[in-house]
Write a protein that holds these residues in place. Structure first.
Motif, PDB file in Angstrom:
ATOM      1  N   LEU A 271       7.473   0.688   6.835  1.00  0.00           N
ATOM      2  CA  LEU A 271       7.076   1.638   5.649  1.00  0.00           C
ATOM      3  C   LEU A 271       8.205   2.057   4.729  1.00  0.00           C
ATOM      4  O   LEU A 271       7.670   1.498   3.593  1.00  0.00           O
TER       5      LEU A 271
ATOM      6  N   GLU B  88       8.122   0.572   1.008  1.00  0.00           N
ATOM      7  CA  GLU B  88       7.735   0.884  -0.487  1.00  0.00           C
ATOM      8  C   GLU B  88       9.145   0.672  -1.551  1.00  0.00           C
ATOM      9  O   GLU B  88       9.004   1.287  -2.257  1.00  0.00           O
TER      10      GLU B  88
ATOM     11  N   MET C 266       8.942  10.099   4.611  1.00  0.00           N
ATOM     12  CA  MET C 266       7.581   9.532   5.745  1.00  0.00           C
ATOM     13  C   MET C 266       6.957   9.615   6.855  1.00  0.00           C
ATOM     14  O   MET C 266       6.247   9.038   7.181  1.00  0.00           O
TER      15      MET C 266
ATOM     16  N   GLY D 105      -3.332   2.818   4.423  1.00  0.00           N
ATOM     17  CA  GLY D 105      -2.412   3.383   3.654  1.00  0.00           C
ATOM     18  C   GLY D 105      -3.085   4.979   3.882  1.00  0.00           C
ATOM     19  O   GLY D 105      -2.501   5.639   2.683  1.00  0.00           O
TER      20      GLY D 105
ATOM     21  N   VAL E 212       1.019   5.186   1.150  1.00  0.00           N
ATOM     22  CA  VAL E 212       1.249   4.223   0.535  1.00  0.00           C
ATOM     23  C   VAL E 212       0.704   3.707  -0.571  1.00  0.00           C
ATOM     24  O   VAL E 212      -0.520   3.473  -0.102  1.00  0.00           O
TER      25      VAL E 212
ATOM     26  N   VAL F 254       2.008  -1.614   0.018  1.00  0.00           N
ATOM     27  CA  VAL F 254       2.768  -1.148   1.290  1.00  0.00           C
ATOM     28  C   VAL F 254       2.080  -0.801   2.433  1.00  0.00           C
ATOM     29  O   VAL F 254       1.879  -1.727   3.712  1.00  0.00           O
TER      30      VAL F 254
ATOM     31  N   TYR G  49      -0.112   4.659  -9.125  1.00  0.00           N
ATOM     32  CA  TYR G  49       0.492   4.527  -8.345  1.00  0.00           C
ATOM     33  C   TYR G  49       0.775   5.816  -7.660  1.00  0.00           C
ATOM     34  O   TYR G  49       0.528   6.514  -8.160  1.00  0.00           O
ATOM     35  N   TYR G  50       1.590   5.841  -6.038  1.00  0.00           N
ATOM     36  CA  TYR G  50       2.391   6.759  -6.009  1.00  0.00           C
ATOM     37  C   TYR G  50       3.735   6.892  -5.593  1.00  0.00           C
ATOM     38  O   TYR G  50       4.159   6.330  -5.250  1.00  0.00           O
TER      39      TYR G  50
ATOM     40  N   LEU H  58       6.390  12.379  -0.877  1.00  0.00           N
ATOM     41  CA  LEU H  58       5.051  12.108  -1.788  1.00  0.00           C
ATOM     42  C   LEU H  58       5.251  12.542  -2.435  1.00  0.00           C
ATOM     43  O   LEU H  58       4.759  13.615  -2.338  1.00  0.00           O
TER      44      LEU H  58
ATOM     45  N   THR I 271       8.684   3.859  -6.451  1.00  0.00           N
ATOM     46  CA  THR I 271       9.233   3.979  -5.205  1.00  0.00           C
ATOM     47  C   THR I 271      11.034   5.246  -5.180  1.00  0.00           C
ATOM     48  O   THR I 271      10.989   5.223  -3.901  1.00  0.00           O
TER      49      THR I 271
END
Length: 735
Positions: free
Chosen positions: A388, A392, A453, A492, A523, A527, A643-644, A652, A729
């Motif tokens: 993951l 990302e 993560m 996600g 995510v 992803v 976006y994240y 995060l 990311t």
């Protein structure tokens, strides 16, 4: 004149000598001087203190007697809270708390039941005032000459006081209170009333409070019909319900009943021939099997302490458990667990509802809940978080990687096959669980990023960041791993496990109703699609082939060193299920691998679990963001809320925050909770706050420089140099 003085002196001397003689005579009479005086003083002070103590106890008993509830108020008090647990379909799966039983008046209670209880619990019940002085002196003598513990001093009245008003703490203060209350009970109620209260309130084990409930629970008939051996069995349970209850140990219950019959004979309540009755001839009620659903109730019901206000009224708890799935899960674990090992299974619906939960192969043998309590290594199932993080960071399933020997900080991982295949792609490396590739990826994206993560996806146990963590050396709970895979299945989005749907009172009033919390996108979609692609390949052609069920399945195997743990976690048709197998003592289980017994148990259960659900295909098409597919000079920044982002530690960062602070629940480089900064320079730009971003506060630090934004949107001429690529990311550039 001199003669007179001489005579006076002799007279004075004689008087002094006589006084001394009298004093010595008094001392001799007192037993030898000062010692006798102190003995006398101690005796007098002891008498005074005893008198004061008697007065104090008398006053305390009088006040306690005045404050005690009436006999009828005590009759009306509940023995405990009855909880009826219902499954997803409304069927009753368990009843906890007091079993059904009626109050029996003293005249309705069989004399043999009263005699059996008095014989075994308090032979001088009808003679003492609530506290037995002889029993107390005997216990003190035993403590002084034997094992130094005061024991066997509680009369029936004291037990009633403890059961109704106090707790079971072994403290001097509690014992003194118990004695005062016992004396007060004896002062306020008759012996018949005290015995009636006791026999209707004492706990006999198996959820039975009172002799009528016990008789119905263990013998299937009312307490008014108790025979001599049945009364002996019931009376024998009071000392240790968890040991002498027939539901716990039939042989122990019958053996204890023989002791009670002997005491009844010795005290003249029954004849010698009646004492010879064999308690084993008593027909016991068939005990309801303690099946694996108790693992689920042991996990779910303690949550009521948080969900509900304090209440003692009967309640019904409506849960998420599916009886058919629970039965299938139990059978799958039992049938596939290697000999001498244990197994556990957790299954969740797409919204987090726990459909089945098995904490071991046999609840009666051991109620230790391995599904939610045990912390074991997941092995390669942990690679979910490694890949993951890599996806990302910009990797794609088709990207080329190299399986080659590697050493990281003195650690050299090896593949289970013992060989290296050279160049391959990310999809194949994941499907065949190649350790060297996972190690390289973890090193590249950062072990702190992998830990972050894992935290992001719901791992609650401590996470270390040494290199070997990429192969699953951190210990986790099975339910947390299932939660993480369920979030992948949900494209996600975060998933919160829950087991209680609603709670109602006896009158039907809803006391609690579950409300699903707003999911958080953990995510980006691409992803989640990429990791689903990898998980599906692992089942189709990789190490998880034994988990195939004739419809799309995505999952990952895990095996720890020396075959101590076997893991398989996967999902299909909206249901996510995880299976763990191994020994409680962490010894080797020959032949145990995640792709064998755990994967087979998964398949056996899932064939039943999804049989009534439509076949669904996974969404594995990667719709990549423009920064990954467009030339650098033409990349569009777009709306930040699309976006994240993660910070330089891989944590995060929430979208749409107006206060400039990221997720307060983020983690640092070792996975520990801490506050996070806002976007700051996560995109590699400047810090000028002049340009507000859509959906964000005006005082939010700007993520990218004005120069970059102008060039990216075509508002300014493109400079000859190559601009930095926007990085939603974090630390690693895309490949």
């Amino acid at each position: 004149m001199a003669g007179k003085d001489s005579r006076r002196s002799r007279t004075t001397h004689q008087k002094t000598a006589a006084a001394r003689a009298r004093a010595r005579a008094e001392e001799d009479a007192d037993g030898g001087g000062g010692f006798g005086k102190w003995v006398k003083r101690l005796f007098l002070w002891g008498a005074v203190l005893a008198l004061l103590a008697t007065v104090f106890v008398g006053i305390a008993v009088a006040f306690a007697a005045r404050s005690l509830p009436s006999f009828y108020q005590l009759r009306a008090t509940q023995n405990g809270q009855t909880i009826v647990v219902r499954a997803r379909d409304g069927s009753e799966i368990a009843e906890l708390g007091p079993n059904f039983g009626q109050w029996l008046d003293s005249s309705q209670i069989p004399e043999t039941m009263k005699e059996a209880m008095v014989a075994v619990e308090d032979r001088r019940f009808y003679m003492h005032p609530g506290v037995d002085p002889l029993g107390l002196m005997r216990a003190v003598y035993v403590a002084m000459t034997g094992d130094k513990r005061v024991s066997a001093t509680s009369t029936i009245t004291q037990q009633l006081a403890r059961n109704v008003f106090l707790n079971n703490n072994r403290s001097l203060d509690r014992k003194l209170r118990e004695g005062i209350l016992a004396l007060a009970l004896e002062a306020k109620f008759t012996k018949a009333q005290i015995l009636e209260l006791y026999l209707n309130k004492v706990y006999f084990g198996g959820g039975a409070y009172g002799i009528d409930s016990a008789s119905r629970t263990f013998f299937s008939h009312p307490g008014t019909e108790l025979s001599i051996p049945e009364a002996a069995i019931i009376a024998g349970m009071v000392k240790a319900p968890s040991h002498y209850s027939p539901t716990a140990d039939v042989d122990a219950a019958i053996g204890r009943a023989g002791v009670v019959l002997g005491l009844m004979r010795d005290q003249g309540y029954i004849t010698a021939s009646e004492a010879q009755i064999d308690p084993s001839t008593v027909k016991l009620k068939a005990a309801k099997a303690q099946n694996s659903v108790r693992y689920f109730t042991d996990w779910a019901l303690p949550q009521l302490d948080v969900l509900l206000p304090v209440t003692s009224e009967p309640i019904e708890v409506w849960t998420t458990i599916d009886p058919g799935m629970q039965q299938a899960a139990t059978a799958a674990v039992k049938a596939n667990a290697p000999k001498g090992s244990q197994g556990a299974l957790v299954s969740m619906d797409r919204d987090g509802a726990v459909l089945a939960l098995v904490g071991g192969t046999d609840y009666v043998e051991t109620n230790y809940n391995r599904a939610v309590t045990a912390q074991r290594q997941p092995g390669s199932a942990w690679k979910l978080f490694v890949y993951l993080a890599a996806l990302e960071a910009g990797y794609k399933p088709e990207d080329r990687v190299v399986d080659t020997p590697v050493t990281i900080d003195g650690w050299t991982p090896r593949n289970s096959s013992g060989r290296n295949v050279g160049e391959t792609n990310l999809r194949t490396a994941f499907a065949y669980s190649i350790n060297t590739v996972a190690a390289q990826l973890g090193n590249e994206v950062g072990f702190g990023t992998v830990a972050s993560m894992a935290r992001r996806f719901g791992i609650t146990t401590p996470v270390s960041t040494y290199p070997s963590m990429v192969l699953g050396s951190n210990e986790v709970r099975l339910i947390d791993m299932v939660r993480a895979f369920a979030a992948v299945s949900a494209k996600g989005q975060s998933v919160e496990p829950y087991g209680i749907v609603k709670v109602t009172s006896a009158s039907g009033e809803v006391l609690y109703q579950h409300e699903r919390s707003r999911p958080i996108q953990l995510v980006p979609d691409y992803v989640a699609a990429g990791i689903t692609d990898l998980l599906q390949t692992a089942v189709n052609t990789g190490t998880g082939r034994a988990a195939q069920i004739g419809r799309p399945v995505a999952g990952k195997t895990g095996t720890t060193s020396s075959n101590k743990d076997g893991y398989f976690v996967g999902f299909s048709s909206g249901i996510t299920t995880g299976v763990w197998m191994g020994r409680d003592d962490s010894r080797v289980v020959p032949g145990l691998q995640g792709g064998t017994a755990p994967a087979r148990a998964f398949a056996a259960y899932m064939r039943y679990a999804v049989k009534d659900r439509p076949v669904t295909q996974f969404e594995t098409e990667l719709t990549l963001p423009e920064w990954q597919i467009e030339p650098d000079d033409e990349a569009m920044f777009g709306n930040p809320d699309d976006y994240y982002f993660v910070d330089e530690q891989g944590n995060l960062i929430e979208r749409g925050r107006d206060d400039g602070v990221g997720d307060a629940g983020g983690t640092d480089e070792v996975g520990n909770s801490r506050d996070q900064p806002g976007f700051d320079d996560a995109l590699g730009g400047g810090q000028q706050p002049a340009r507000p971003q859509p959906g964000r506060g005006q005082d939010m630090p700007q993520a990218a420089s004005d120069d970059f934004l102008d060039r990216a949107t075509g508002s300014a001429p493109v400079q000859p140099r190559t601009p930095p690529r926007p990085q939603p990311t974090g630390t690693q550039p895309p490949r």
